[in-house]
Scaffold this active site. Structure first.
Site, mmCIF file in Angstrom:
data_model
loop_
_atom_site.group_PDB
_atom_site.id
_atom_site.type_symbol
_atom_site.label_atom_id
_atom_site.label_comp_id
_atom_site.label_asym_id
_atom_site.label_seq_id
_atom_site.Cartn_x
_atom_site.Cartn_y
_atom_site.Cartn_z
ATOM 1 N N HIS A 189 -57.634 -60.636 -49.993
ATOM 2 C CA HIS A 189 -56.547 -59.943 -50.702
ATOM 3 C C HIS A 189 -56.501 -60.434 -52.149
ATOM 4 O O HIS A 189 -55.531 -61.068 -52.582
ATOM 5 C CB HIS A 189 -55.258 -60.307 -49.949
ATOM 6 N N GLU A 293 -58.589 -55.221 -52.777
ATOM 7 C CA GLU A 293 -58.797 -56.054 -51.597
ATOM 8 C C GLU A 293 -59.928 -55.481 -50.746
ATOM 9 O O GLU A 293 -59.952 -54.275 -50.483
ATOM 10 C CB GLU A 293 -57.500 -56.097 -50.783
HETATM 11 C C1 BG6 Z 1 -50.893 -55.512 -49.776
HETATM 12 C C2 BG6 Z 1 -50.152 -54.513 -48.944
HETATM 13 O O1 BG6 Z 1 -52.145 -55.739 -49.218
HETATM 14 O O2 BG6 Z 1 -50.157 -56.733 -49.802
HETATM 15 C C3 BG6 Z 1 -48.757 -54.342 -49.492
HETATM 16 O O3 BG6 Z 1 -50.882 -53.282 -48.926
HETATM 17 C C4 BG6 Z 1 -48.031 -55.689 -49.567
HETATM 18 O O4 BG6 Z 1 -48.041 -53.441 -48.653
HETATM 19 C C5 BG6 Z 1 -48.883 -56.647 -50.368
HETATM 20 O O5 BG6 Z 1 -46.764 -55.514 -50.159
HETATM 21 C C6 BG6 Z 1 -48.306 -58.058 -50.521
HETATM 22 O O6 BG6 Z 1 -48.075 -58.627 -49.302
HETATM 23 P P1 BG6 Z 1 -47.433 -60.070 -49.193
HETATM 24 O O7 BG6 Z 1 -47.195 -60.284 -47.719
HETATM 25 O O8 BG6 Z 1 -48.444 -61.056 -49.732
HETATM 26 O O9 BG6 Z 1 -46.182 -60.067 -50.011
#
Ligand code: BG6
Length: 322
Positions: A189, A293
């Site tokens: 991510h 990602e």
């Molecule tokens: C992304 C998702 O991968 O991560 C989003 O598609 C999400 O929906 C974002 O808001 C951040 O996630 P987190 O859990 O790290 O706040």
């Protein structure tokens, strides 16, 4: 768990790889580093890499790469929020969180953490070394516990190898060490540093189908390059294409090339959601990041057969645009 001193004895490589529980974050200009000494209060250990080609930092909790700056770049390529906090059991805002063994919400258990537990549990170092071209390699393995087994009752091993050089390569390998098949979803991510969200476009996904997660989930088709003028949260499916972030303000292109991944998630929270998140960096840190990602999600979940392995590999590189 090993101490920073023990890790330095076993896996340290001169000044190129050091472990510290009181580390500044390498690869970030001093004025954009999170305040204070990130590691010290949390007790978490950070691997600091500094070789001829690049600097990088990686937190052992979550095997979370926090920063990467090739030395030919004035500005880091991997973004870390100025308000990022290191705390046991909490995900770090920015860097490259490892989402595993599920991406997004758990399919059945609403109490299980979003994006899985791999990003918030301890990992151990199992190997380090130098590549023939001088890049630095580090491999970590997720440490299982009663808590992880309660959420993932399958016999498995999860390793992340990070190779830090002028390019950054990340390899996430899932091994099914049990006698029955299992299914995972996953993502690296990665938050990428950009000049301004209004001045970038992403190429490589023209013609791809994607699930648009803003509002109710809708299947759409991408036309041309992606540009941004509001919250964007998309899971592109059935694509192994290389993506390129063209950054008009920083005058560079970031290439994201991958294998073992059929989904690409493109995410920017925009002002309102970033405000609610509270750790995106003041005043408008969200404008300076974009997540591209490399994932396997929704229809691209991966079945890992008993005894088999699956590896997701991503390579990042930045080049100037004249
Ligand atoms: C992304 C998702 O991968 O991560 C989003 O598609 C999400 O929906 C974002 O808001 C951040 O996630 P987190 O859990 O790290 O706040």
């Amino acid at each position: 768990m090993a101490t920073a001193q023990q890790l330095n004895t076993q896996f340290g490589i001169n000044k190129r790889l050091r472990f510290s529980d009181d580390a500044p974050v390498k690869g970030m200009p001093p004025d954009s580093r999170p305040a204070g000494s990130l590691g010290a209060a949390s007790g978490l250990i950070i691997a600091e890499i500094d070789n001829a080609q690049a600097t990088a930092s990686l937190c052992l909790q979550g095997a979370h790469l926090m920063s990467w700056r090739p030395k030919n770049q004035a500005v880091p390529v991997v973004w870390l929020s100025r308000d990022a906090k290191l705390a046991a059991g909490k995900s770090i805002r920015g860097g490259a969180p490892v989402c595993w063994p599920w991406f997004g919400a758990h399919a059945i258990e609403s109490g299980f953490p979003g994006h899985g537990y791999a990003r918030t549990v301890p990992w151990q170092v199992i190997e380090s070394g130098s590549e023939p071209d001088g890049a630095t390699r580090l491999t970590l393995r997720l440490v299982e516990s009663e808590k992880t087994r309660a959420q993932w009752p399958h016999a498995s091993k999860l390793d992340l190898t990070v190779i830090v050089g002028e390019t950054l390569r990340m390899e996430l390998t899932t091994e099914n060490t049990g006698a029955t098949d299992f299914v995972i979803s996953e993502a690296l991510h990665t938050y990428l540093q950009i000049g301004d969200i209004g001045a970038v476009r992403v190429t490589g996904l023209d013609g791809c189908d994607y699930w648009d997660k803003v509002g109710s989930s809708t299947l759409r088709k991408q036309q041309r390059a992606i540009t941004f003028s509001g919250e964007t949260d998309r899971v592109y499916i059935n694509t192994s294409a290389e993506c390129v972030i063209e950054d008009g303000k920083l005058k560079r292109r970031i290439h994201v090339a991958k294998s073992g991944s059929l989904s690409t998630v493109v995410w920017t929270p925009w002002a309102e959601k970033a405000g609610k998140m509270g750790d995106m960096g003041q005043p408008e840190g969200w404008r300076e990041m974009l997540c591209v990602e490399s994932a396997n999600a929704i229809e691209n979940v991966v079945k890992v057969a008993a005894g088999a392995r699956h590896t997701l590999i991503v390579e990042y590189r930045a080049e100037p645009v004249q």
